[in-house]
Design a protein around this motif. Structure first.
Motif, PDB file in Angstrom:
ATOM      1  N   CYS A 296      -7.173   6.279  -7.031  1.00  0.00           N
ATOM      2  CA  CYS A 296      -6.965   4.934  -6.511  1.00  0.00           C
ATOM      3  C   CYS A 296      -6.401   4.096  -7.651  1.00  0.00           C
TER       4      CYS A 296
ATOM      5  N   VAL B 293       0.845  -1.187   0.000  1.00  0.00           N
ATOM      6  CA  VAL B 293       0.000   0.000   0.000  1.00  0.00           C
ATOM      7  C   VAL B 293       0.885   1.243   0.000  1.00  0.00           C
TER       8      VAL B 293
ATOM      9  N   THR C 188       0.825  -4.900   3.623  1.00  0.00           N
ATOM     10  CA  THR C 188      -0.372  -5.089   4.438  1.00  0.00           C
ATOM     11  C   THR C 188      -0.943  -6.484   4.211  1.00  0.00           C
TER      12      THR C 188
ATOM     13  N   ILE D 264      -8.932  -1.997   2.225  1.00  0.00           N
ATOM     14  CA  ILE D 264      -7.693  -1.290   2.602  1.00  0.00           C
ATOM     15  C   ILE D 264      -8.032   0.102   3.113  1.00  0.00           C
TER      16      ILE D 264
END
Length: 74
Positions: free
Chosen positions: A46, A5, A21, A32
């Protein structure tokens, strides 16, 4: 599974720049966002593996997911 991430802009404040993660299989991008307490309404960009992604996209092991808030310009 493990995903990488990356956070940009003020999302890094009090969090991290980049972090591996752990997630359950069939986790989505929104998972997330929730796990790291990102304000969903402020996620302007994103990306999953350098491609634009939707919050409902299912992730795969070793994906890289990046989030950016809105960025002000001149």
């Amino acid at each position: 599974m493990e995903v990488n991430v990356k956070l940009f802009g003020d999302f890094r404040e009090g969090r991290f720049e980049e972090k591996a993660t752990q997630l359950e299989e069939n986790s989505r991008v929104i998972d997330i966002i929730n796990k790291h307490n990102l304000p969903e309404e402020r996620v302007a960009i994103c990306m999953v593996n350098n491609r634009q992604a939707e919050f409902e996209q299912v992730l795969q092991d070793q994906d890289t997911v990046a989030f950016s808030p809105p960025v002000g310009g001149m």
